[in-house]
Design an enzyme around this catalytic site. Structure first.
Site, PDB file in Angstrom:
ATOM      1  CG  LEU A   1      -2.070  -1.108   1.213  1.00 13.67           C
ATOM      2  CD1 LEU A   1      -2.497  -0.996   2.890  1.00 13.67           C
ATOM      3  CD2 LEU A   1      -3.010  -0.865   0.274  1.00 13.67           C
TER       4      LEU A   1
ATOM      5  CB  SER B   1       2.629  -3.718  -8.362  1.00 12.18           C
ATOM      6  OG  SER B   1       3.499  -4.061  -7.327  1.00 12.18           O
TER       7      SER B   1
ATOM      8  CE  LYS C   1       4.597   1.043  -2.772  1.00 15.80           C
ATOM      9  NZ  LYS C   1       3.706   1.790  -1.977  1.00 15.80           N
TER      10      LYS C   1
HETATM   11  N1  LIG Z   1      -5.222   6.726  -6.929  1.00 16.17           N
HETATM   12  C1  LIG Z   1      -4.039   6.527  -6.122  1.00 16.17           C
HETATM   13  N2  LIG Z   1      -3.859   5.301  -5.790  1.00 16.17           N
HETATM   14  C2  LIG Z   1      -2.692   5.056  -5.319  1.00 16.17           C
HETATM   15  N3  LIG Z   1      -1.631   5.776  -5.362  1.00 16.17           N
HETATM   16  C3  LIG Z   1      -1.595   7.189  -5.809  1.00 16.17           C
HETATM   17  C4  LIG Z   1      -3.164   7.498  -6.270  1.00 16.17           C
HETATM   18  N4  LIG Z   1      -3.016   8.745  -6.955  1.00 16.17           N
HETATM   19  C5  LIG Z   1      -1.709   9.065  -6.818  1.00 16.17           C
HETATM   20  N5  LIG Z   1      -0.870   8.224  -6.111  1.00 16.17           N
HETATM   21  C6  LIG Z   1       0.500   8.169  -5.762  1.00 16.17           C
HETATM   22  O1  LIG Z   1       1.033   7.460  -6.924  1.00 16.17           O
HETATM   23  C7  LIG Z   1       2.078   6.499  -5.984  1.00 16.17           C
HETATM   24  C8  LIG Z   1       1.880   5.035  -6.671  1.00 16.17           C
HETATM   25  O2  LIG Z   1       2.078   5.131  -8.029  1.00 16.17           O
HETATM   26  P1  LIG Z   1       2.612   3.298  -8.507  1.00 16.17           P
HETATM   27  O3  LIG Z   1       3.263   3.722 -10.112  1.00 16.17           O
HETATM   28  O4  LIG Z   1       3.381   2.812  -7.396  1.00 16.17           O
HETATM   29  O5  LIG Z   1       0.991   2.792  -8.565  1.00 16.17           O
HETATM   30  S1  LIG Z   1       0.562   1.548  -9.244  1.00 16.17           S
HETATM   31  O6  LIG Z   1       1.554   0.491  -8.925  1.00 16.17           O
HETATM   32  O7  LIG Z   1       0.398   1.927 -10.527  1.00 16.17           O
HETATM   33  O8  LIG Z   1      -0.671   1.218  -8.721  1.00 16.17           O
HETATM   34  C9  LIG Z   1       1.671   6.657  -4.550  1.00 16.17           C
HETATM   35  O9  LIG Z   1       2.982   6.364  -4.118  1.00 16.17           O
HETATM   36  P2  LIG Z   1       3.492   5.800  -2.885  1.00 16.17           P
HETATM   37  O10 LIG Z   1       2.596   6.398  -1.531  1.00 16.17           O
HETATM   38  O11 LIG Z   1       4.788   5.780  -2.768  1.00 16.17           O
HETATM   39  O12 LIG Z   1       3.055   4.351  -3.248  1.00 16.17           O
HETATM   40  C10 LIG Z   1       1.047   7.843  -4.653  1.00 16.17           C
HETATM   41  O13 LIG Z   1       1.878   9.131  -4.083  1.00 16.17           O
HETATM   42  N1  LIG Z   2      10.320   0.821   8.765  1.00 18.51           N
HETATM   43  C1  LIG Z   2       9.906   1.921   8.952  1.00 18.51           C
HETATM   44  N2  LIG Z   2       9.746   2.701  10.441  1.00 18.51           N
HETATM   45  C2  LIG Z   2       9.148   3.452  10.731  1.00 18.51           C
HETATM   46  N3  LIG Z   2       8.547   4.544   9.789  1.00 18.51           N
HETATM   47  C3  LIG Z   2       8.656   4.091   8.478  1.00 18.51           C
HETATM   48  C4  LIG Z   2       9.269   2.820   8.005  1.00 18.51           C
HETATM   49  N4  LIG Z   2       9.294   2.823   6.601  1.00 18.51           N
HETATM   50  C5  LIG Z   2       8.456   3.729   6.356  1.00 18.51           C
HETATM   51  N5  LIG Z   2       8.337   4.622   7.377  1.00 18.51           N
HETATM   52  C6  LIG Z   2       7.816   5.997   7.303  1.00 18.51           C
HETATM   53  O1  LIG Z   2       6.665   5.961   6.664  1.00 18.51           O
HETATM   54  C7  LIG Z   2       6.249   6.763   5.537  1.00 18.51           C
HETATM   55  C8  LIG Z   2       5.833   6.057   4.407  1.00 18.51           C
HETATM   56  O2  LIG Z   2       7.084   5.372   3.730  1.00 18.51           O
HETATM   57  P1  LIG Z   2       7.356   5.386   2.191  1.00 18.51           P
HETATM   58  O3  LIG Z   2       8.433   4.696   2.036  1.00 18.51           O
HETATM   59  O4  LIG Z   2       7.335   6.773   1.457  1.00 18.51           O
HETATM   60  O5  LIG Z   2       5.985   4.412   1.759  1.00 18.51           O
HETATM   61  P2  LIG Z   2       5.727   3.979   0.346  1.00 18.51           P
HETATM   62  O6  LIG Z   2       6.902   4.187  -0.655  1.00 18.51           O
HETATM   63  O7  LIG Z   2       5.158   2.754   0.620  1.00 18.51           O
HETATM   64  O8  LIG Z   2       4.444   4.973  -0.006  1.00 18.51           O
HETATM   65  C9  LIG Z   2       7.167   7.640   5.601  1.00 18.51           C
HETATM   66  O9  LIG Z   2       7.178   8.859   6.303  1.00 18.51           O
HETATM   67  C10 LIG Z   2       8.557   6.920   6.057  1.00 18.51           C
HETATM   68  O10 LIG Z   2       9.638   7.829   6.812  1.00 18.51           O
END
Ligand SMILES: Nc1ncnc2c1ncn2[C@@H]1O[C@H](COP(=O)(O)OS(=O)(=O)O)[C@@H](OP(=O)(O)O)[C@H]1O
Ligand SMILES: Nc1ncnc2c1ncn2[C@@H]1O[C@H](COP(=O)(O)OP(=O)(O)O)[C@@H](O)[C@H]1O
Length: 206
Positions: free
Chosen positions: A38, A111, A43
């Protein structure tokens, strides 16, 4: 001569330097570490920690982060199901090239669909390591570093993964990372778990 998709009359061009030569040169075996989970599950944090740990061990890696790839190669794609599928397909193909080049390619994308991740796995026999960030939605939502969950709950983002769009947890991942006694392991502990796996499977040797 072959036909692929819309391309006809195409030929595979061989190269004098192959995967084995590159493996010896780099002293590592190219592969893809595919991190799924999520938004907010950690990630990108794991990808960065892993990349740094590999670097300190003299191993070459490269991160393909969903957010970043959507700034360029995939900027024509949104978040509807077929766009997400195409996003994963393209990143899978790019990751395959990086792995063929000998790098440890770290792909960090939500993904959300099992069939898309499995299609990438099928492209990379013996070189696809799926890492599932199995963090509770409540934790991801509490972290909400970009404020996107808040917007999604307010109905200002439609189709947000985990809120009103699906996430299919992996059924056959190589590594699952989760909280222990309600506490999330540190990024470096999680990276350490992945490194141990890579070492055990021989990816960090020539
Ligand atoms: N609708 C919606 N759903 C999920 N995420 C959203 C959406 N809109 C924008 N974002 C932002 O886009 C990041 C995810 O992109 P991805 O390329 O990893 O998504 S996917 O694998 O195609 O589902 C995701 O980044 P992460 O928080 O790092 O996961 C969000 O910042
Ligand atoms: N292992 C961890 N322990 C504590 N906080 C974390 C950890 N991994 C991520 N975080 C915090 O959680 C938030 C989301 O992490 P992020 O790596 O950006 O997630 P994603 O890429 O899945 O969206 C950030 O603020 C990050 O600092």
């Amino acid at each position: 001569m072959s036909t692929m998709g819309n391309s006809t009359n195409i030929f595979w061009q061989e190269s004098p330097v192959g995967k084995l030569e590159r493996r010896k040169l780099l002293n590592q075996k190219g592969c893809v570490v595919w991190i799924t989970g999520l938004s907010g599950s950690g990630k990108s944090t794991l990808a960065c920690s892993l990349s740094w740990e590999l670097h300190t061990r003299g191993k070459l890696s490269y991160i393909l982060d969903g957010d970043n790839v959507r700034h360029g190669l995939n900027k024509d794609l949104g978040f509807k199901a077929e766009d997400r599928t195409e996003n994963i397909r393209r990143v899978g193909e790019v990751a395959k090239l990086f792995a063929d080049a000998g790098l440890i390619c770290i792909a960090s994308l939500i993904s959300p669909y099992g069939k898309d991740r499995d299609a990438c796995r099928a492209m990379l026999p013996d070189a696809f390591i799926e890492v599932f960030m199995n963090m509770p939605l409540a934790l991801c939502e509490e972290r909400d570093p970009k404020g996107l969950y808040k917007l999604a709950r307010a109905g200002k983002i439609k189709g947000f993964t985990g809120i009103d769009d699906p996430y299919e947890p992996p059924l056959n991942c190589e590594i699952e990372l989760n909280q222990k006694d309600g506490v999330c392991p540190t990024p470096s502990a999680m990276a350490g778990e992945v490194i141990t796996y890579l070492e055990d499977k021989g990816y960090l040797q020539g």
